[in-house]
Design an enzyme around this catalytic site. Sequence first.
Site, PDB file in Angstrom:
ATOM      1  N   THR A 132       0.832  -1.203   0.000  1.00 58.46           N
ATOM      2  CA  THR A 132       0.000   0.000   0.000  1.00 58.46           C
ATOM      3  C   THR A 132       0.869   1.257   0.000  1.00 58.46           C
ATOM      4  O   THR A 132       2.014   1.237   0.471  1.00 58.46           O
ATOM      5  CB  THR A 132      -0.887  -0.011   1.268  1.00 58.46           C
ATOM      6  OG1 THR A 132      -1.436   1.277   1.476  1.00 58.46           O
ATOM      7  CG2 THR A 132      -0.088  -0.369   2.513  1.00 58.46           C
ATOM      8  N   ASP A 133       0.284   2.354  -0.449  1.00 64.75           N
ATOM      9  CA  ASP A 133       0.989   3.642  -0.359  1.00 64.75           C
ATOM     10  C   ASP A 133       0.996   4.180   1.076  1.00 64.75           C
ATOM     11  O   ASP A 133       1.713   5.135   1.372  1.00 64.75           O
ATOM     12  CB  ASP A 133       0.368   4.679  -1.312  1.00 64.75           C
ATOM     13  CG  ASP A 133      -1.079   5.018  -0.994  1.00 64.75           C
ATOM     14  OD1 ASP A 133      -1.691   4.346  -0.129  1.00 64.75           O
ATOM     15  OD2 ASP A 133      -1.618   5.959  -1.623  1.00 64.75           O
ATOM     16  N   GLU A 134       0.208   3.540   1.957  1.00 60.57           N
ATOM     17  CA  GLU A 134       0.149   4.046   3.337  1.00 60.57           C
ATOM     18  C   GLU A 134       1.485   3.871   4.066  1.00 60.57           C
ATOM     19  O   GLU A 134       1.716   4.499   5.095  1.00 60.57           O
ATOM     20  CB  GLU A 134      -0.993   3.364   4.102  1.00 60.57           C
ATOM     21  CG  GLU A 134      -2.329   3.631   3.441  1.00 60.57           C
ATOM     22  CD  GLU A 134      -3.535   3.160   4.235  1.00 60.57           C
ATOM     23  OE1 GLU A 134      -3.475   3.145   5.470  1.00 60.57           O
ATOM     24  OE2 GLU A 134      -4.543   2.821   3.600  1.00 60.57           O
ATOM     25  N   TYR A 157      -1.607  -0.764  10.955  1.00 65.02           N
ATOM     26  CA  TYR A 157      -1.731  -1.426   9.641  1.00 65.02           C
ATOM     27  C   TYR A 157      -0.555  -1.069   8.743  1.00 65.02           C
ATOM     28  O   TYR A 157       0.138  -1.944   8.209  1.00 65.02           O
ATOM     29  CB  TYR A 157      -3.051  -1.036   8.968  1.00 65.02           C
ATOM     30  CG  TYR A 157      -3.092  -1.340   7.483  1.00 65.02           C
ATOM     31  CD1 TYR A 157      -3.107  -2.655   7.030  1.00 65.02           C
ATOM     32  CD2 TYR A 157      -3.108  -0.313   6.530  1.00 65.02           C
ATOM     33  CE1 TYR A 157      -3.125  -2.948   5.668  1.00 65.02           C
ATOM     34  CE2 TYR A 157      -3.139  -0.598   5.174  1.00 65.02           C
ATOM     35  CZ  TYR A 157      -3.142  -1.916   4.739  1.00 65.02           C
ATOM     36  OH  TYR A 157      -3.156  -2.196   3.392  1.00 65.02           O
ATOM     37  N   SER A 160       2.733  -2.505   9.785  1.00 67.54           N
ATOM     38  CA  SER A 160       2.885  -3.942   9.499  1.00 67.54           C
ATOM     39  C   SER A 160       3.149  -4.160   8.010  1.00 67.54           C
ATOM     40  O   SER A 160       3.933  -5.039   7.635  1.00 67.54           O
ATOM     41  CB  SER A 160       1.653  -4.724   9.969  1.00 67.54           C
ATOM     42  OG  SER A 160       0.517  -4.429   9.159  1.00 67.54           O
ATOM     43  N   LYS A 161       2.525  -3.366   7.158  1.00 70.41           N
ATOM     44  CA  LYS A 161       2.779  -3.503   5.720  1.00 70.41           C
ATOM     45  C   LYS A 161       4.198  -3.026   5.391  1.00 70.41           C
ATOM     46  O   LYS A 161       4.880  -3.616   4.554  1.00 70.41           O
ATOM     47  CB  LYS A 161       1.746  -2.717   4.904  1.00 70.41           C
ATOM     48  CG  LYS A 161       0.334  -3.263   4.944  1.00 70.41           C
ATOM     49  CD  LYS A 161       0.181  -4.658   4.343  1.00 70.41           C
ATOM     50  CE  LYS A 161       0.424  -4.713   2.863  1.00 70.41           C
ATOM     51  NZ  LYS A 161       0.091  -6.080   2.313  1.00 70.41           N
ATOM     52  N   ASN A 187      -8.157   1.450  -3.241  1.00 70.44           N
ATOM     53  CA  ASN A 187      -8.976   0.794  -4.264  1.00 70.44           C
ATOM     54  C   ASN A 187     -10.459   0.914  -3.930  1.00 70.44           C
ATOM     55  O   ASN A 187     -10.829   1.031  -2.764  1.00 70.44           O
ATOM     56  CB  ASN A 187      -8.656  -0.704  -4.308  1.00 70.44           C
ATOM     57  CG  ASN A 187      -7.340  -1.027  -4.989  1.00 70.44           C
ATOM     58  OD1 ASN A 187      -7.246  -2.001  -5.723  1.00 70.44           O
ATOM     59  ND2 ASN A 187      -6.301  -0.230  -4.757  1.00 70.44           N
ATOM     60  N   PRO A 288      -8.059   8.221  14.915  1.00 74.00           N
ATOM     61  CA  PRO A 288      -6.813   8.684  15.550  1.00 74.00           C
ATOM     62  C   PRO A 288      -5.648   8.582  14.556  1.00 74.00           C
ATOM     63  O   PRO A 288      -5.500   7.566  13.880  1.00 74.00           O
ATOM     64  CB  PRO A 288      -6.609   7.699  16.708  1.00 74.00           C
ATOM     65  CG  PRO A 288      -7.921   6.997  16.892  1.00 74.00           C
ATOM     66  CD  PRO A 288      -8.641   7.051  15.581  1.00 74.00           C
TER      67      PRO A 288
HETATM   68  P1  NAD Z   1      -9.157  -7.862   2.071  1.00 76.11           P
HETATM   69  O1  NAD Z   1      -9.200  -7.652   3.548  1.00 76.11           O
HETATM   70  O2  NAD Z   1     -10.393  -7.638   1.258  1.00 76.11           O
HETATM   71  O3  NAD Z   1      -8.679  -9.351   1.754  1.00 76.11           O
HETATM   72  C1  NAD Z   1      -7.637  -9.975   2.446  1.00 76.11           C
HETATM   73  C2  NAD Z   1      -7.727 -11.463   2.200  1.00 76.11           C
HETATM   74  O4  NAD Z   1      -6.605 -12.091   2.868  1.00 76.11           O
HETATM   75  C3  NAD Z   1      -8.995 -12.098   2.784  1.00 76.11           C
HETATM   76  O5  NAD Z   1      -9.579 -12.963   1.837  1.00 76.11           O
HETATM   77  C4  NAD Z   1      -8.483 -12.874   3.984  1.00 76.11           C
HETATM   78  O6  NAD Z   1      -9.240 -14.047   4.294  1.00 76.11           O
HETATM   79  C5  NAD Z   1      -7.068 -13.228   3.559  1.00 76.11           C
HETATM   80  N1  NAD Z   1      -6.200 -13.460   4.713  1.00 76.11           N
HETATM   81  C6  NAD Z   1      -6.063 -12.670   5.804  1.00 76.11           C
HETATM   82  N2  NAD Z   1      -5.202 -13.222   6.670  1.00 76.11           N
HETATM   83  C7  NAD Z   1      -4.770 -14.375   6.097  1.00 76.11           C
HETATM   84  C8  NAD Z   1      -3.847 -15.374   6.492  1.00 76.11           C
HETATM   85  N3  NAD Z   1      -3.209 -15.312   7.669  1.00 76.11           N
HETATM   86  N4  NAD Z   1      -3.620 -16.414   5.657  1.00 76.11           N
HETATM   87  C9  NAD Z   1      -4.278 -16.500   4.465  1.00 76.11           C
HETATM   88  N5  NAD Z   1      -5.165 -15.586   4.046  1.00 76.11           N
HETATM   89  C10 NAD Z   1      -5.410 -14.530   4.855  1.00 76.11           C
HETATM   90  O7  NAD Z   1      -7.957  -6.956   1.552  1.00 76.11           O
HETATM   91  P2  NAD Z   1      -7.803  -6.160   0.173  1.00 76.11           P
HETATM   92  O8  NAD Z   1      -8.381  -4.814   0.334  1.00 76.11           O
HETATM   93  O9  NAD Z   1      -8.230  -7.011  -0.948  1.00 76.11           O
HETATM   94  O10 NAD Z   1      -6.214  -5.984   0.122  1.00 76.11           O
HETATM   95  C11 NAD Z   1      -5.394  -7.000  -0.447  1.00 76.11           C
HETATM   96  C12 NAD Z   1      -3.941  -6.588  -0.347  1.00 76.11           C
HETATM   97  O11 NAD Z   1      -3.738  -5.365  -1.039  1.00 76.11           O
HETATM   98  C13 NAD Z   1      -3.459  -6.357   1.086  1.00 76.11           C
HETATM   99  O12 NAD Z   1      -2.155  -6.861   1.194  1.00 76.11           O
HETATM  100  C14 NAD Z   1      -3.496  -4.859   1.244  1.00 76.11           C
HETATM  101  O13 NAD Z   1      -2.534  -4.443   2.172  1.00 76.11           O
HETATM  102  C15 NAD Z   1      -3.153  -4.404  -0.160  1.00 76.11           C
HETATM  103  N6  NAD Z   1      -3.703  -3.095  -0.558  1.00 76.11           N
HETATM  104  C16 NAD Z   1      -5.026  -2.800  -0.380  1.00 76.11           C
HETATM  105  C17 NAD Z   1      -5.509  -1.565  -0.813  1.00 76.11           C
HETATM  106  C18 NAD Z   1      -6.975  -1.208  -0.693  1.00 76.11           C
HETATM  107  O14 NAD Z   1      -7.350  -0.083  -0.998  1.00 76.11           O
HETATM  108  N7  NAD Z   1      -7.861  -2.123  -0.298  1.00 76.11           N
HETATM  109  C19 NAD Z   1      -4.652  -0.646  -1.420  1.00 76.11           C
HETATM  110  C20 NAD Z   1      -3.309  -0.982  -1.587  1.00 76.11           C
HETATM  111  C21 NAD Z   1      -2.854  -2.213  -1.165  1.00 76.11           C
END
Ligand code: NAD
Length: 348
Positions: A132-134, A157, A160-161, A187, A288
């Site tokens: 993520t960009d965060e 969050y 951790s990323k 997204n 926060p």
């Molecule tokens: P989401 O929460 O919709 O999906 C996460 C998925 O990971 C879920 O299906 C969950 O069951 C699975 N998961 C969680 N813990 C797990 C584990 N220990 N083992 C196996 N599977 C596990 O998340 P998202 O919004 O689709 O994001 C997906 C990725 O993209 C993440 O890594 C997030 O950091 C990154 N991201 C998200 C965004 C955003 O806007 N949503 C933007 C940039 C990057």
Amino acid sequence: MKLLVTGGAGFIGSAVVRRAVAEGLGVVNVDKLTYAANRDNVASVAGDASYAFEEADICDAGAIARIFAAHDPDAVMHLAAESHVDRSIDGPGAFVQTNVVGTYALLEAARAHWRGLSAPRRAAFRFHHVSTDEVFGALGPTGKFNETTPYAPNSPYSASKAASDHFARAWGETYGLPVIVTNCSNNYGPFHFPEKLIPVAILNALAGRPIPVYGRGENVRDWLYVEDHAEALLAVIRRGRVGETYAIGGSAEARNIDIVRTICRVLDARRPEGAPHERLIAFVTDRPGHDFRYAIDASKIMAELGWRPSVTLEEGLRRTVDWYLANEAWWRKLQRRGGVGERPGLSA
Ligand code: NAD
């Protein structure tokens, strides 16, 4: 190419899985099925011969080793994560476990698999870490993040990323694992879990309930339609350069309040009986440490890989609202899940 996707039952992962299968790739989807997952997200490909699902926790080294051995993938795209900033404020432990320890465990499993491959397959192998960009912290009113921006994560969050990005990089530098990292902006789109701003705004407006907007709604995000992100990710895993990072964004900055107002206007046209939906906007206690602004300079991925977003923010929001209107059975079920509809993240 056979792709091992982690988190493929989530929001972005499922968009990648649907697109990869449609493009003829083999896909094994590894997902723990947490509260955020939904196998309905991949129902359209579930019966495809090139698709397999494995329910497993990425932290479970034994299970992941068995999955690598059984499916023999050519590449890994790692999306599994705890992803909700507000939940990370109340319970950071799960974020450290999955996002940091889980990424470490997956890197180790991928490295063991990669070392056992033939030389040509080893050279072609990719470990694509999706981030993520965060991780870059918050911007003021001007400027943009790019691949050289220093890390400055502010939430549990994003911390951790950030840690997981560093582990991925280190496995490339130290062990030679062919790693690529992408950092994407916010997204939105179909199959977005109903705890995030855009689906919450749509579903609350539809139900005639208050639409919660944090603070004064002035925080700015750079929005990317999820299917455009999936296309970018597949371009990176196919053609991205090993050892590089790519910043991905929609070049579509908007304040949260403007996103919510646009959704209300779309709904006014689709459901005039509830108009004006804007009357439901309710300003609530801010998150926060709420990062003020994110924006991405995506010129590297555009120039190197020829990727660009295909939909404008206005069009993407219209499509998203229409998708929620057409898929009530999908979101009704999720509204009964633990924590949905509550307000996490105020425990700081
Ligand atoms: P989401 O929460 O919709 O999906 C996460 C998925 O990971 C879920 O299906 C969950 O069951 C699975 N998961 C969680 N813990 C797990 C584990 N220990 N083992 C196996 N599977 C596990 O998340 P998202 O919004 O689709 O994001 C997906 C990725 O993209 C993440 O890594 C997030 O950091 C990154 N991201 C998200 C965004 C955003 O806007 N949503 C933007 C940039 C990057």
